[in-house]
Structures are given as structure tokens and as C-alpha cells.
Write an enzyme that holds these catalytic residues in place. Structure first.
Site, PDB file in Angstrom:
ATOM      1  CB  SER A  72     -62.332  14.922  17.559  1.00 37.94           C
ATOM      2  OG  SER A  72     -62.754  13.839  16.468  1.00 37.94           O
TER       3      SER A  72
ATOM      4  CE1 TYR B  73     -58.766  10.880  20.757  1.00 35.67           C
ATOM      5  CE2 TYR B  73     -60.348  10.592  18.991  1.00 35.67           C
ATOM      6  CZ  TYR B  73     -59.507  11.374  19.588  1.00 35.67           C
ATOM      7  OH  TYR B  73     -59.127  12.482  18.941  1.00 35.67           O
TER       8      TYR B  73
ATOM      9  CE  LYS C 127     -59.629  14.269  21.482  1.00 34.30           C
ATOM     10  NZ  LYS C 127     -58.451  15.351  22.151  1.00 34.30           N
TER      11      LYS C 127
HETATM   12  P1  NAD Z   1     -50.095  12.802  18.233  1.00 33.73           P
HETATM   13  O1  NAD Z   1     -50.079  11.363  18.874  1.00 33.73           O
HETATM   14  O2  NAD Z   1     -49.258  12.785  17.121  1.00 33.73           O
HETATM   15  O3  NAD Z   1     -49.613  13.775  19.232  1.00 33.73           O
HETATM   16  C1  NAD Z   1     -49.920  14.053  20.576  1.00 33.73           C
HETATM   17  C2  NAD Z   1     -48.719  14.112  21.450  1.00 33.73           C
HETATM   18  O4  NAD Z   1     -49.183  14.276  22.710  1.00 33.73           O
HETATM   19  C3  NAD Z   1     -47.601  13.075  21.178  1.00 33.73           C
HETATM   20  O5  NAD Z   1     -46.456  13.491  20.832  1.00 33.73           O
HETATM   21  C4  NAD Z   1     -47.775  12.205  22.440  1.00 33.73           C
HETATM   22  O6  NAD Z   1     -46.398  12.007  22.853  1.00 33.73           O
HETATM   23  C5  NAD Z   1     -48.071  13.592  23.437  1.00 33.73           C
HETATM   24  N1  NAD Z   1     -48.749  12.910  24.877  1.00 33.73           N
HETATM   25  C6  NAD Z   1     -49.786  12.074  24.942  1.00 33.73           C
HETATM   26  N2  NAD Z   1     -50.142  12.121  26.234  1.00 33.73           N
HETATM   27  C7  NAD Z   1     -49.260  12.846  26.856  1.00 33.73           C
HETATM   28  C8  NAD Z   1     -48.889  13.200  28.253  1.00 33.73           C
HETATM   29  N3  NAD Z   1     -49.725  12.370  29.261  1.00 33.73           N
HETATM   30  N4  NAD Z   1     -47.891  14.191  28.688  1.00 33.73           N
HETATM   31  C9  NAD Z   1     -47.047  14.543  27.857  1.00 33.73           C
HETATM   32  N5  NAD Z   1     -47.412  14.383  26.465  1.00 33.73           N
HETATM   33  C10 NAD Z   1     -48.433  13.594  26.081  1.00 33.73           C
HETATM   34  O7  NAD Z   1     -51.392  13.183  17.821  1.00 33.73           O
HETATM   35  P2  NAD Z   1     -51.941  14.391  16.655  1.00 33.73           P
HETATM   36  O8  NAD Z   1     -52.474  13.568  15.533  1.00 33.73           O
HETATM   37  O9  NAD Z   1     -50.891  15.257  16.474  1.00 33.73           O
HETATM   38  O10 NAD Z   1     -53.136  14.938  17.550  1.00 33.73           O
HETATM   39  C11 NAD Z   1     -53.247  16.130  18.514  1.00 33.73           C
HETATM   40  C12 NAD Z   1     -54.639  16.069  19.244  1.00 33.73           C
HETATM   41  O11 NAD Z   1     -55.564  16.364  18.237  1.00 33.73           O
HETATM   42  C13 NAD Z   1     -54.978  15.261  19.922  1.00 33.73           C
HETATM   43  O12 NAD Z   1     -55.637  15.582  21.365  1.00 33.73           O
HETATM   44  C14 NAD Z   1     -55.912  14.349  19.173  1.00 33.73           C
HETATM   45  O13 NAD Z   1     -56.891  13.710  20.094  1.00 33.73           O
HETATM   46  C15 NAD Z   1     -56.552  15.442  18.529  1.00 33.73           C
HETATM   47  N6  NAD Z   1     -57.329  14.911  17.150  1.00 33.73           N
HETATM   48  C16 NAD Z   1     -56.516  14.441  16.349  1.00 33.73           C
HETATM   49  C17 NAD Z   1     -57.092  13.975  15.057  1.00 33.73           C
HETATM   50  C18 NAD Z   1     -56.261  13.166  14.005  1.00 33.73           C
HETATM   51  O14 NAD Z   1     -56.918  12.488  13.318  1.00 33.73           O
HETATM   52  N7  NAD Z   1     -54.726  13.164  14.280  1.00 33.73           N
HETATM   53  C19 NAD Z   1     -58.380  14.392  14.808  1.00 33.73           C
HETATM   54  C20 NAD Z   1     -59.031  14.923  15.716  1.00 33.73           C
HETATM   55  C21 NAD Z   1     -58.680  15.397  17.111  1.00 33.73           C
HETATM   56  C1  WQD Z   2     -61.174   7.637   6.886  1.00 33.34           C
HETATM   57  C2  WQD Z   2     -61.916   6.775   5.937  1.00 33.34           C
HETATM   58  C3  WQD Z   2     -62.515   4.395   6.642  1.00 33.34           C
HETATM   59  C4  WQD Z   2     -58.265   3.166   6.200  1.00 33.34           C
HETATM   60  C5  WQD Z   2     -60.681   8.544  12.745  1.00 33.34           C
HETATM   61  C6  WQD Z   2     -61.257   8.426  14.229  1.00 33.34           C
HETATM   62  C7  WQD Z   2     -61.528   9.951  14.281  1.00 33.34           C
HETATM   63  C8  WQD Z   2     -60.496  10.837  14.057  1.00 33.34           C
HETATM   64  C9  WQD Z   2     -59.751  10.628  12.806  1.00 33.34           C
HETATM   65  C10 WQD Z   2     -59.633  11.890  16.017  1.00 33.34           C
HETATM   66  C11 WQD Z   2     -62.967   5.813   6.383  1.00 33.34           C
HETATM   67  C12 WQD Z   2     -61.478   4.628   5.387  1.00 33.34           C
HETATM   68  C13 WQD Z   2     -59.301   3.706   6.250  1.00 33.34           C
HETATM   69  C14 WQD Z   2     -58.281   2.071   5.348  1.00 33.34           C
HETATM   70  C15 WQD Z   2     -60.348   2.693   4.336  1.00 33.34           C
HETATM   71  N1  WQD Z   2     -59.591  11.397  14.943  1.00 33.34           N
HETATM   72  N2  WQD Z   2     -60.354   3.748   5.336  1.00 33.34           N
HETATM   73  N3  WQD Z   2     -59.263   1.832   4.302  1.00 33.34           N
HETATM   74  O1  WQD Z   2     -62.315   6.743  10.499  1.00 33.34           O
HETATM   75  O2  WQD Z   2     -62.851   9.270   9.703  1.00 33.34           O
HETATM   76  O3  WQD Z   2     -61.556   8.822  11.946  1.00 33.34           O
HETATM   77  O4  WQD Z   2     -59.629   9.375  12.543  1.00 33.34           O
HETATM   78  O5  WQD Z   2     -60.320  12.562  16.525  1.00 33.34           O
HETATM   79  O6  WQD Z   2     -61.847  10.018  15.657  1.00 33.34           O
HETATM   80  O7  WQD Z   2     -62.374   7.908  14.182  1.00 33.34           O
HETATM   81  O8  WQD Z   2     -60.464   8.306   9.678  1.00 33.34           O
HETATM   82  O9  WQD Z   2     -58.490   7.813   8.400  1.00 33.34           O
HETATM   83  O10 WQD Z   2     -59.398   5.985   9.858  1.00 33.34           O
HETATM   84  O11 WQD Z   2     -60.670   6.518   7.765  1.00 33.34           O
HETATM   85  O12 WQD Z   2     -61.283   2.557   3.433  1.00 33.34           O
HETATM   86  O13 WQD Z   2     -57.106   1.220   5.440  1.00 33.34           O
HETATM   87  O14 WQD Z   2     -61.069   6.046   5.139  1.00 33.34           O
HETATM   88  O15 WQD Z   2     -63.399   3.475   6.647  1.00 33.34           O
HETATM   89  O16 WQD Z   2     -64.081   5.919   5.723  1.00 33.34           O
HETATM   90  P1  WQD Z   2     -62.091   8.289  10.486  1.00 33.34           P
HETATM   91  P2  WQD Z   2     -59.689   7.099   8.977  1.00 33.34           P
END
Ligand code: NAD
Ligand code: WQD
Length: 342
Positions: A125, A150, A154
Site C-alpha cells: 500500500s 495496519y 505492510k
Molecule cells: P477485502 O477485505 O475486500 O479482501 C480481503 C479478503 O481476505 C477478504 O475476503 C477476507 O475474508 C480475506 N481474509 C482476511 N484474512 C484472512 C485469513 N486469515 N485467511 C483467509 N482469508 C482471509 O480487502 P481488499 O480491499 O480487497 O484488499 C485486498 C488487499 O489489498 C489487502 O491485503 C489490503 O490490505 C490491500 N490493500 C487494500 C487497499 C484498499 O484500499 N482496498 C489499499 C492498499 C492495499
Molecule cells: C480518501 C480521502 C479523507 C471519507 C485509506 C487507508 C490506506 C489505504 C486506503 C490500504 C481522504 C477523505 C474520506 C469521508 C472524506 N488502504 N474522506 N470524507 O485515507 O487515503 O486511505 O484507505 O492500504 O491505508 O489509510 O482513503 O478513502 O479513507 O480517504 O473527506 O467520509 O477522502 O480525508 O482525504 P485514505 P479514504
């Protein structure tokens, strides 16, 4: 026939990646413990691709079960490891839950594959950068102290992968540092299914627009940005899914310069919260009810990625713009209103 293991494959990014893999001709095995996703997503995936993916309900935190499962599947040649807990706020109040799940899953997988030749793609991330000093942020920017457990999982996971790749030459490991994934599949059959009140901007916008939530609060308009609201690099989840295929292909073609590589995955462009709101209104024709509120603790002011490396080395480029991200997220919100997923 070789197969790709997708952990967390019923989740948001995982389900889109499964579809992209199937459409590219890969055979896929999903493992998920359904902690943050629904079994009904399997039928949704099947409706999009026409192929029912192989699925095993498995908790990756269970070391022996993971070992037995991997040993029983010698046909797996690649792993895309999505499974993790991801709620930043919850990780602050329940740090052990995050350290336990995110580390044990990763360590159990790596242990189970020891000795096998494996292509491994890890979901990292942009959170590892914190507030970068230089924008757009490049992969070699300094890693800042994590703002949350969290984020720490990562950062440390990337260190673990670096160390393992140094000594285990059978592992070919890529970390993809996602920026802000949003949107849904063009079919509107898969998308993000947040549990409870969404903490992220785009699901809050769509739920507010459909009447499930009240007004949107813009968290601060006094930042040092063009319009005062925070700036992020929003990336369409379908583009992000394709980046995983590009990473796998790079590994399969033997192109890795070292056994561990890192890539930013974003569009390379920042959009402010107010620009996202405007894009939603313009692309859907739906007016949003929003107000300016106080800053949210721990928010980064602005971040967007330098995507030169992923563009040139993985030959991948984001194609879908902010309007399409909003249109697809809105179509999905409307779909699940009529067709709740069990
Ligand atoms: P999500 O929660 O929709 O998907 C994750 C899946 O993993 C879920 O279906 C959950 O049930 C499963 N899971 C969790 N722990 C588990 C375990 N111990 N065994 C088996 N399954 C398990 O999340 P997502 O948004 O699809 O994110 C996927 C990956 O990408 C994550 O590693 C997340 O940290 C990373 N990521 C997400 C974002 C974002 O904003 N969505 C941003 C950056 C990184
Ligand atoms: C985006 C922007 C808020 C909600 C988070 C995690 C990051 C990553 C993705 C995984 C920000 C603003 C939000 C609302 C708002 N995931 N906002 N009103 O903060 O960039 O990142 O999710 O790795 O680790 O920290 O994403 O979608 O929460 O916010 O104004 O009701 O929207 O302040 O500027 P963010 P977000």
C-alpha cells in the site's frame, strides 16, 4: 496445468483479479475464510467470467491447515496474496488482531511453499510512504514510521519478503503498492462490499447518494492543496486487477532484475476530495449532499504515485479515469440495492 492461488479472492480487489485471471486463461484457486467477504461473490464471479472458480474456505492463520492445503496442490505456480485485515481505524484499537492475522497468514504461506519455485505477488500500500517529501512519490522514497498497526503490517511484510527473497532463490516476489482502489467491474456484478459504515470516501459517497447514509463530511478544506481538501491517487479496481496479471507475466517471463521488486500502482495523478465529489455528480447526474467538516486524525495531506517504473517494466498503465471510477461505483451500489449479496 499450472494454477494461480488467490488468497482473499472473494474480497474486493481479489474478486476483480480472479475475473481478470480467468479472462486471460489462467486457472484459479481461491482461498478465503470469508471474514470480510461473502460466499455469494463466487456466483457473481461466475456470472461475469462464465467460469466457476475453485474455492476453498481456509483460514490462512492456521499453519498446519495451510501446509496441508499447499502440499495437496503441487499445481500452484503463482500466488497473489490479498488476504489481510485492512481497516486502519480498527487496527489502532485492535492491534493484535492485525499483527496476528496479517503476519501469520503471510508467514504460513511462505513456510508452506518453502522449497517450491513460486511467483508471489503481495498487496502492499502507498500507506508505507506516509506523507512523502517529494511528489509524485517514487518506489525508492524513504519509508516513514507507520501511522497505524495496519500500515506497520505492510511495512514489516515488505521487510520480511525482502529478507526471504535474498536467501530463497526459488521465490520471485513482487510487492505492489496500491494507491486508492475504487470503482467496480463494468458489469456491475462485482464491487466493494463494505461492512458497516464505510470509512473510505467512495463507498461513503455511493451509500450517501442512494440514501443509506446521511450527508458526506469532507474532512478538512484547509490543507495546503489547490482547493484545500486532501489529494489522493484514485485507481480503478479493474486497472489494479490487471496490474497483478502484468506482475505475474513479468515473473513468468523471467524478467525480474532481483528476486524482490516493488512497484507503485496508481494513475500518477492526484484528485482532491472535492474533485472526486464533482466527478461523481458530473458522471452520474446525481447531486450529493456534503458539508465541510474538521480534519480527520492521521490523514495524509496529499499523495500520488510516480508510475514510471510500473509503466515501463511491467508494461502496465491505468486506462480508466475518475469519471469511470465513479460511474461504475454508482452502478454497483444500485445493483446491490436490488440484488443483495448473501
Ligand atoms: P477485502 O477485505 O475486500 O479482501 C480481503 C479478503 O481476505 C477478504 O475476503 C477476507 O475474508 C480475506 N481474509 C482476511 N484474512 C484472512 C485469513 N486469515 N485467511 C483467509 N482469508 C482471509 O480487502 P481488499 O480491499 O480487497 O484488499 C485486498 C488487499 O489489498 C489487502 O491485503 C489490503 O490490505 C490491500 N490493500 C487494500 C487497499 C484498499 O484500499 N482496498 C489499499 C492498499 C492495499
Ligand atoms: C480518501 C480521502 C479523507 C471519507 C485509506 C487507508 C490506506 C489505504 C486506503 C490500504 C481522504 C477523505 C474520506 C469521508 C472524506 N488502504 N474522506 N470524507 O485515507 O487515503 O486511505 O484507505 O492500504 O491505508 O489509510 O482513503 O478513502 O479513507 O480517504 O473527506 O467520509 O477522502 O480525508 O482525504 P485514505 P479514504
Amino acid at each position: 496445468m499450472s494454477k494461480i492461488l488467490v488468497t482473499g479472492g472473494t474480497g474486493y480487489i481479489g474478486s476483480h483479479t480472479v475475473v481478470a485471471l480467468q479472462q486471460a486463461g489462467y486457472e484459479v484457486i481461491i482461498v478465503d475464510n470469508l471474514d470480510n467477504s461473502s460466499i455469494g461473490i463466487l456466483d457473481q464471479i461466475t456470472s461475469v467470467s462464465g467460469i466457476k472458480p475453485e474455492f476453498h474456505e481456509l483460514d490462512l492463520g492456521e499453519e498446519q491447515l495451510v501446509k496441508d492445503f499447499i502440499a495437496a496442490h503441487p499445481e500452484i505456480t503463482g500466488v497473489i496474496h490479498f488476504a489481510a485485515h485492512k481497516a486502519v481505524g480498527e487496527s489502532v484499537s485492535l492491534p493484535l488482531k492485525y499483527y496476528r492475522n496479517n503476519f501469520f497468514s503471510l508467514l504460513n504461506l511462505l513456510t508452506a511453499f518453502a522449497g517450491r519455485d513460486i511467483n508471489f505477488v503481495f498487496s502492499s500500500s502507498c500507506t508505507v510512504y506516509g506523507q512523502p517529501d517529494v511528489l509524485p512519490v517514487t518506489e525508492d522514497a524513504p519509508i516513514k514510521k507507520a501511522e497505524s498497526p495496519y500500515g506497520n503490517t505492510k511495512q514489516i511484510a515488505e521487510e520480511i519478503l525482502t529478507d526471504i527473497a535474498k536467501v530463497n532463490k526459488n521465490y520471485h516476489i513482487i510487492s505492489l503498492r496500491y494507491f486508492n482502489p475504487v470503482g467496480a467491474h463494468a458489469s456491475a456484478l462485482i464491487g466493494e462490499l463494505p461492512i458497516g459504515v464505510p470509512q473510505n470516501l467512495v463507498p461513503f459517497i455511493t451509500q450517501s447518494a442512494i440514501g443509506k447514509r446521511g450527508a458526506i463530511t469532507v474532512y478538512g478544506d484547509d490543507y495546503n492543496t489547490a482547493d484545500g481538501s486532501c489529494v489522493r491517487d484514485y485507481i480503478h479496481v479493474v486497472d489494479l486487477a490487471k496490474a497483478h496479471l502484468a506482475a505475474l507475466k513479468y515473473q513468468e517471463d523471467g524478467k525480474m532484475a532481483s528476486d524482490y521488486e516493488v512497484f507503485n500502482v496508481g494513475t500518477g495523478t492526484g484528485s482532491s476530495v472535492l474533485q472526486v465529489i464533482a466527478a461523481f455528480e458530473k458522471s452520474t447526474g446525481v447531486k450529493l449532499d456534503y458539508k465541510i467538516g474538521a480534519r480527520r486524525g492521521g490523514d495524509i495531506e496529499q499523495v500520488w504515485g510516480d508510475v514510471t517504473k510500473v509503466n515501463s517494466e511491467l508494461n502496465w498503465k491505468a486506462e480508466l479515469d475518475l469519471d469511470e471510477m465513479m460511474r461504475s461505483a454508482w452502478a454497483w451500489e444500485n445493483y446491490i440495492k436490488e440484488n443483495p449479496i448473501k
